[in-house]
Design a protein around this motif. Structure first.
Motif, PDB file in Angstrom:
ATOM      1  N   ILE A 290       0.877  -1.176   0.000  1.00  0.00           N
ATOM      2  CA  ILE A 290       0.000   0.000   0.000  1.00  0.00           C
ATOM      3  C   ILE A 290       0.910   1.220   0.000  1.00  0.00           C
ATOM      4  CG2 ILE A 290      -1.753   1.290   1.246  1.00  0.00           C
ATOM      5  CD1 ILE A 290      -2.850  -1.283   2.298  1.00  0.00           C
ATOM      6  N   ASP A 291       0.890   1.958  -1.089  1.00  0.00           N
ATOM      7  CA  ASP A 291       1.838   3.046  -1.332  1.00  0.00           C
ATOM      8  C   ASP A 291       1.108   4.387  -1.313  1.00  0.00           C
ATOM      9  OD1 ASP A 291       3.831   4.728  -2.175  1.00  0.00           O
ATOM     10  OD2 ASP A 291       3.856   4.012  -4.248  1.00  0.00           O
ATOM     11  N   PRO A 292       1.231   5.165  -0.245  1.00  0.00           N
ATOM     12  CA  PRO A 292       0.536   6.444  -0.187  1.00  0.00           C
ATOM     13  C   PRO A 292       1.306   7.602  -0.820  1.00  0.00           C
ATOM     14  CG  PRO A 292       1.465   5.929   1.952  1.00  0.00           C
ATOM     15  CD  PRO A 292       1.873   4.828   1.024  1.00  0.00           C
ATOM     16  N   GLU A 293       2.571   7.383  -1.223  1.00  0.00           N
ATOM     17  CA  GLU A 293       3.378   8.508  -1.710  1.00  0.00           C
ATOM     18  C   GLU A 293       4.027   8.251  -3.070  1.00  0.00           C
ATOM     19  OE1 GLU A 293       3.323  11.328  -0.372  1.00  0.00           O
ATOM     20  OE2 GLU A 293       2.311  10.797   1.506  1.00  0.00           O
ATOM     21  N   MET A 440       4.316  -9.112  -7.468  1.00  0.00           N
ATOM     22  CA  MET A 440       4.287  -7.830  -6.764  1.00  0.00           C
ATOM     23  C   MET A 440       3.086  -7.017  -7.221  1.00  0.00           C
ATOM     24  SD  MET A 440       7.064  -4.679  -6.495  1.00  0.00           S
ATOM     25  CE  MET A 440       8.061  -5.480  -5.250  1.00  0.00           C
ATOM     26  N   VAL A 441       2.301  -6.557  -6.256  1.00  0.00           N
ATOM     27  CA  VAL A 441       1.144  -5.712  -6.544  1.00  0.00           C
ATOM     28  C   VAL A 441       1.237  -4.488  -5.650  1.00  0.00           C
ATOM     29  CG1 VAL A 441      -1.360  -5.528  -6.614  1.00  0.00           C
ATOM     30  CG2 VAL A 441      -0.267  -7.720  -7.137  1.00  0.00           C
ATOM     31  N   VAL A 442       1.182  -3.312  -6.263  1.00  0.00           N
ATOM     32  CA  VAL A 442       1.270  -2.054  -5.526  1.00  0.00           C
ATOM     33  C   VAL A 442      -0.032  -1.286  -5.695  1.00  0.00           C
ATOM     34  CG1 VAL A 442       2.505   0.123  -5.250  1.00  0.00           C
ATOM     35  CG2 VAL A 442       3.761  -1.953  -5.872  1.00  0.00           C
ATOM     36  N   PHE A 443      -0.615  -0.878  -4.572  1.00  0.00           N
ATOM     37  CA  PHE A 443      -1.824  -0.052  -4.579  1.00  0.00           C
ATOM     38  C   PHE A 443      -1.406   1.379  -4.258  1.00  0.00           C
ATOM     39  CE2 PHE A 443      -3.327  -4.294  -3.681  1.00  0.00           C
ATOM     40  CZ  PHE A 443      -4.512  -4.398  -4.401  1.00  0.00           C
ATOM     41  N   ASN A 444      -1.481   2.244  -5.254  1.00  0.00           N
ATOM     42  CA  ASN A 444      -1.110   3.645  -5.050  1.00  0.00           C
ATOM     43  C   ASN A 444      -2.347   4.461  -4.696  1.00  0.00           C
ATOM     44  OD1 ASN A 444      -0.955   6.537  -6.411  1.00  0.00           O
ATOM     45  ND2 ASN A 444       1.113   5.952  -5.837  1.00  0.00           N
ATOM     46  N   ILE A 445      -2.309   5.164  -3.569  1.00  0.00           N
ATOM     47  CA  ILE A 445      -3.455   5.969  -3.131  1.00  0.00           C
ATOM     48  C   ILE A 445      -3.079   7.444  -2.992  1.00  0.00           C
ATOM     49  CG2 ILE A 445      -4.529   4.025  -1.932  1.00  0.00           C
ATOM     50  CD1 ILE A 445      -3.469   5.168   0.674  1.00  0.00           C
ATOM     51  N   ARG A 446      -1.962   7.827  -3.621  1.00  0.00           N
ATOM     52  CA  ARG A 446      -1.505   9.220  -3.477  1.00  0.00           C
ATOM     53  C   ARG A 446      -2.512  10.218  -4.022  1.00  0.00           C
ATOM     54  NH1 ARG A 446       3.239  11.702  -7.108  1.00  0.00           N
ATOM     55  NH2 ARG A 446       1.508  11.462  -8.571  1.00  0.00           N
ATOM     56  N   ALA A 456      -9.708   4.250   1.841  1.00  0.00           N
ATOM     57  CA  ALA A 456      -9.092   3.460   0.777  1.00  0.00           C
ATOM     58  C   ALA A 456      -8.128   2.434   1.354  1.00  0.00           C
ATOM     59  CB  ALA A 456      -8.365   4.385  -0.193  1.00  0.00           C
ATOM     60  N   MET A 457      -7.320   2.824   2.327  1.00  0.00           N
ATOM     61  CA  MET A 457      -6.381   1.889   2.936  1.00  0.00           C
ATOM     62  C   MET A 457      -7.124   0.744   3.616  1.00  0.00           C
ATOM     63  SD  MET A 457      -3.493   4.508   4.489  1.00  0.00           S
ATOM     64  CE  MET A 457      -2.251   3.269   4.836  1.00  0.00           C
ATOM     65  N   TYR A 458      -8.226   1.057   4.259  1.00  0.00           N
ATOM     66  CA  TYR A 458      -9.043   0.042   4.937  1.00  0.00           C
ATOM     67  C   TYR A 458      -9.602  -0.946   3.914  1.00  0.00           C
ATOM     68  CZ  TYR A 458     -12.360  -1.801   8.400  1.00  0.00           C
ATOM     69  OH  TYR A 458     -13.060  -2.604   9.271  1.00  0.00           O
ATOM     70  N   ILE A 459     -10.173  -0.414   2.828  1.00  0.00           N
ATOM     71  CA  ILE A 459     -10.791  -1.283   1.819  1.00  0.00           C
ATOM     72  C   ILE A 459      -9.739  -2.126   1.108  1.00  0.00           C
ATOM     73  CG2 ILE A 459     -12.047  -1.272  -0.378  1.00  0.00           C
ATOM     74  CD1 ILE A 459     -13.612   1.132   0.632  1.00  0.00           C
ATOM     75  N   VAL A 460      -8.596  -1.539   0.800  1.00  0.00           N
ATOM     76  CA  VAL A 460      -7.531  -2.296   0.143  1.00  0.00           C
ATOM     77  C   VAL A 460      -7.016  -3.406   1.059  1.00  0.00           C
ATOM     78  CG1 VAL A 460      -5.169  -2.159  -0.720  1.00  0.00           C
ATOM     79  CG2 VAL A 460      -6.834  -0.429  -1.390  1.00  0.00           C
ATOM     80  N   LEU A 461      -6.826  -3.089   2.336  1.00  0.00           N
ATOM     81  CA  LEU A 461      -6.399  -4.119   3.294  1.00  0.00           C
ATOM     82  C   LEU A 461      -7.420  -5.245   3.375  1.00  0.00           C
ATOM     83  CD1 LEU A 461      -4.914  -2.056   6.271  1.00  0.00           C
ATOM     84  CD2 LEU A 461      -3.690  -3.630   4.780  1.00  0.00           C
ATOM     85  N   SER A 462      -8.703  -4.878   3.377  1.00  0.00           N
ATOM     86  CA  SER A 462      -9.752  -5.894   3.430  1.00  0.00           C
ATOM     87  C   SER A 462      -9.725  -6.775   2.175  1.00  0.00           C
ATOM     88  CB  SER A 462     -11.117  -5.216   3.562  1.00  0.00           C
ATOM     89  OG  SER A 462     -12.163  -6.154   3.525  1.00  0.00           O
ATOM     90  N   HIS A 463      -9.520  -6.152   1.024  1.00  0.00           N
ATOM     91  CA  HIS A 463      -9.459  -6.910  -0.235  1.00  0.00           C
ATOM     92  C   HIS A 463      -8.248  -7.852  -0.234  1.00  0.00           C
ATOM     93  CE1 HIS A 463     -10.394  -7.578  -4.489  1.00  0.00           C
ATOM     94  NE2 HIS A 463      -9.078  -7.545  -4.700  1.00  0.00           N
ATOM     95  N   LEU A 476       4.357 -11.070   1.634  1.00  0.00           N
ATOM     96  CA  LEU A 476       4.653  -9.911   2.464  1.00  0.00           C
ATOM     97  C   LEU A 476       3.653  -8.817   2.141  1.00  0.00           C
ATOM     98  CD1 LEU A 476       8.559  -9.590   2.251  1.00  0.00           C
ATOM     99  CD2 LEU A 476       7.195 -10.728   4.004  1.00  0.00           C
ATOM    100  N   LEU A 477       3.124  -8.187   3.184  1.00  0.00           N
ATOM    101  CA  LEU A 477       2.206  -7.067   3.021  1.00  0.00           C
ATOM    102  C   LEU A 477       2.857  -5.842   3.643  1.00  0.00           C
ATOM    103  CD1 LEU A 477      -0.406  -5.599   2.411  1.00  0.00           C
ATOM    104  CD2 LEU A 477      -1.417  -6.636   4.455  1.00  0.00           C
ATOM    105  N   LEU A 478       3.156  -4.840   2.817  1.00  0.00           N
ATOM    106  CA  LEU A 478       3.822  -3.628   3.277  1.00  0.00           C
ATOM    107  C   LEU A 478       2.804  -2.500   3.363  1.00  0.00           C
ATOM    108  CD1 LEU A 478       6.163  -5.437   2.284  1.00  0.00           C
ATOM    109  CD2 LEU A 478       7.266  -3.387   1.390  1.00  0.00           C
ATOM    110  N   VAL A 479       2.634  -1.941   4.559  1.00  0.00           N
ATOM    111  CA  VAL A 479       1.718  -0.819   4.768  1.00  0.00           C
ATOM    112  C   VAL A 479       2.568   0.402   5.105  1.00  0.00           C
ATOM    113  CG1 VAL A 479      -0.269   0.058   6.034  1.00  0.00           C
ATOM    114  CG2 VAL A 479      -0.049  -2.409   5.616  1.00  0.00           C
ATOM    115  N   ASP A 480       2.782   1.252   4.113  1.00  0.00           N
ATOM    116  CA  ASP A 480       3.588   2.448   4.328  1.00  0.00           C
ATOM    117  C   ASP A 480       2.723   3.559   4.927  1.00  0.00           C
ATOM    118  OD1 ASP A 480       5.754   4.109   4.322  1.00  0.00           O
ATOM    119  OD2 ASP A 480       6.270   3.768   2.215  1.00  0.00           O
TER     120      ASP A 480
END
Length: 601
Positions: A290-293, A440-446, A456-463, A476-480
């Motif tokens: 989960i990439d917020p930046e 590798m799958v990256v979810f960008n929420i910037r 969005a972070m909550y829903i992505v984590l749930s998915h 591995l699950l990376l929550v930045d």
């Protein structure tokens, strides 16, 4: 003819004179060139009887001369891991078995003769002689069948310090450490130059002070058996700054594979986490981020991963009503109920559940619960796992259910309108159109609005959690920037539940944050740390050092270092062990993971 010969001789003399002059000029020129030896050599060297001085540094070489009867594996580890500057050299010389057998035969004869003489003279028995006879006979037996070999062993240590007083202090420290194990040392008096040469990487044993040892005793002196977090399998995390060993570790070998990373901005936390991710992929692990930046796109593209950009203008859709396609019977029976609990937390977050907002009342909670059950039922989904293959409902279906029910349903529907037909409509109100099927799958929420980011972070984590439960793989699950989730009670609780349950599904959760104070000030934040067997603490602000010191029980020296670490250095904790680590990368890896415009960490 004679005249011509005299002219030729004069010409030769002139040429020779010119050649000698050229050679002299060349020699003078070469003497003025700075060689590599000039660059690396010290400015001066002084040799004294008990120490030497190399430039501004003081050195002293000591050698080991006395050992106990029994040596235990790892006895050299305290010396290797001591927090002082020293050079250790080990010299091992094999000896022919036939020569040793001959000498042992003589030795046993002498010992038995001494024992017999004492017995005839009526003296009390000498346990030392009896033990020596037993040891010699046992060694003869082992040598005879080839189970043991014989060696000559030399161990030299050169100590370094900035002053003579400091040098004496280091010597006392080393001698005390060795003396606790009945290992005795001496200063190489009047042989300091030979001792210095013997501990340099030239393999020249000029001291030649050796002790007889067999294979078993020699093996205990193996210098890389220290507890430096080196395993046979795993990935390289960095260099152990205590002994320059490699920190190679498999986080899945711990009681749980969770990890927290704390660091101030610019300390190298993203660099370290990206390195771990790409190296974990090399040993078969999948990585979800989960990439917020927008920091992970270059790495994701390089490894052929899926980069999913979430925004109100993108075509990506994630439906929070999706159910996991679990194979386990117990999980399948509980899938709907578990997702209902997750949805309760999500809608409390969406409808106002931050610290300064009231959230939902008891009546609203009850009406929402009934509406969620009814919405699933209208889509043909009940607690029966056989119905879970039907297309799930969406938030729009929940909106319709709330509008047409009594109680607080219509009011809840109005508060939910912005996610269905209002400003935030689209991204989470339609059927999912993504498929997590990539290493590798990256979810960008910037690009999401600040108000929508925690949702969005909550829903992505749930998915992601649904995908993890559907098929167990090493992941591995990376929550930045995890502090954004910790601001809200429900999202913090959900992240904590992932940390608790991740081990069952072969998942390693990595929580990354630079706001240590905010993260550790919450009950859930402290609980997540307690449920993480690995921690990486890079450079911290002064205020964060005190907080982390209390949590991790740091020593005064560790506290002082934590605020002054250079970029890429920190404290690495794995279970009960921890080391001072330097994160390193190859040129290729650094080009992929760096976020600095000019390169580097």
């Amino acid at each position: 003819m004679a005249k011509d010969k005299r002219k030729l001789t004069a010409a030769e003399i002139a040429l020779r004179s010119q050649a000698a002059e050229d050679a002299e000029i060349q020699q003078a020129f070469e003497q003025g060139i700075t060689t590599l030896r000039d660059l690396i050599s010290p400015s001066s060297i002084e040799i004294h009887s008990s120490y030497f001085r190399l430039g501004t540094k003081y050195g002293r070489t000591i050698y080991i001369y006395g050992y106990p009867r029994t040596l235990f594996t790892g006895w050299i580890s305290p010396l290797i891991n001591i927090d002082e500057v020293l050079d250790v050299s080990i010299y091992i010389y094999p000896v022919e078995t036939a020569v040793i057998m001959k000498n042992l035969r003589k030795k046993v004869t002498q010992l038995e003769a001494s024992y017999q003489v004492n017995a005839e003279q009526g003296k009390i028995r000498d346990p030392e002689i009896e033990a020596a006879i037993r040891d010699a006979e046992e060694l003869r037996d082992q040598l005879q069948v080839g189970a043991e070999k014989f060696f000559r062993f030399g161990l030299y240590i050169t100590l370094w310090a900035n002053s003579l007083d400091d040098l004496n202090f280091v010597q006392n420290k080393v001698e005390s450490m060795l003396g606790q194990q009945m290992i005795f040392s001496k200063v190489a008096t009047s042989q300091q130059e030979q001792g210095m040469n013997s501990t340099m990487p030239q393999c020249m044993d000029q001291l030649q002070i050796r002790r007889n040892m067999n294979t078993g005793a020699i093996s205990t002196s193996f210098p890389f058996t220290s507890a430096d977090l080196t395993q046979e399998k795993g990935i390289l995390y960095g260099i152990n700054m205590h002994n320059n060993g490699l920190v190679i570790f498999d986080r899945f070998s711990l009681e749980n594979a969770n990890m927290v990373v704390f660091a101030k901005s610019g300390a190298g936390k993203s660099f370290a986490v990206k390195l771990e991710a790409v190296r974990s992929m090399m040993i078969g692990a999948e990585v979800l981020i989960i990439d917020p930046e927008d920091e992970y796109q270059r790495l994701c593209d390089a490894v052929g991963g899926s980069y999913i950009r979430l925004s109100l203008n993108s075509s990506v859709r994630i439906n929070p009503f999706d159910l996991p396609r679990v194979i386990d019977t117990e999980d399948a029976n509980d899938a709907l109920r578990a997702n209902l609990v997750t949805l309760h937390g999500l809608f409390r977050l969406m409808l106002g559940g931050s610290a300064d907002q009231a959230g939902l009342t008891a009546n609203e909670e009850a009406d929402l619960d009934q509406a969620l059950i009814d919405t699933y039922a209208r889509a043909g989904i009940t607690s029966d796992p056989a119905t879970h293959q039907s297309p799930p409902p969406t938030i729009i279906n929940l909106f319709d259910t709330l509008q047409h029910m009594g109680g607080s349903g219509p009011q809840l529907a109005q508060r939910l309108r912005k996610y269905t037909t209002g400003t935030f409509a689209g991204v989470f109100s339609q059927q999912s159109n993504i498929d997590i099927n990539n290493p590798m799958v990256v979810f960008n929420i910037r690009d999401l609005e600040d108000e929508l980011r925690p949702v969005a972070m909550y829903i992505v984590l749930s998915h992601i959690w649904n995908v993890v439960r559907a098929e167990q793989k090493k992941r591995l699950l990376l929550v930045d920037e995890a502090w954004q989730l910790m601001e809200y009670e429900d999202s913090a609780n959900f992240l904590f539940s992932l940390a608790k349950r991740a081990r069952k599904y072969y998942l390693g959760l990595t929580t990354i944050t630079q706001d240590v104070e905010d993260f550790m000030s919450t009950k859930m934040g402290r609980a997540i740390v307690a449920n993480s067997s690995m921690q990486l603490l890079l450079k911290q602000s002064a205020s964060a050092v005190d907080i982390l010191s209390n949590v991790f029980k740091l020593t005064e020296e560790e506290k002082k270092r934590l605020a002054n670490f250079p970029v890429g250095q920190g404290l690495f904790f794995a279970g009960p062990n921890h080391v001072h680590i330097q994160v390193i990368a190859s040129e290729t890896e650094e080009a992929l993971v760096t976020t600095r415009p000019g390169g580097g960490k």
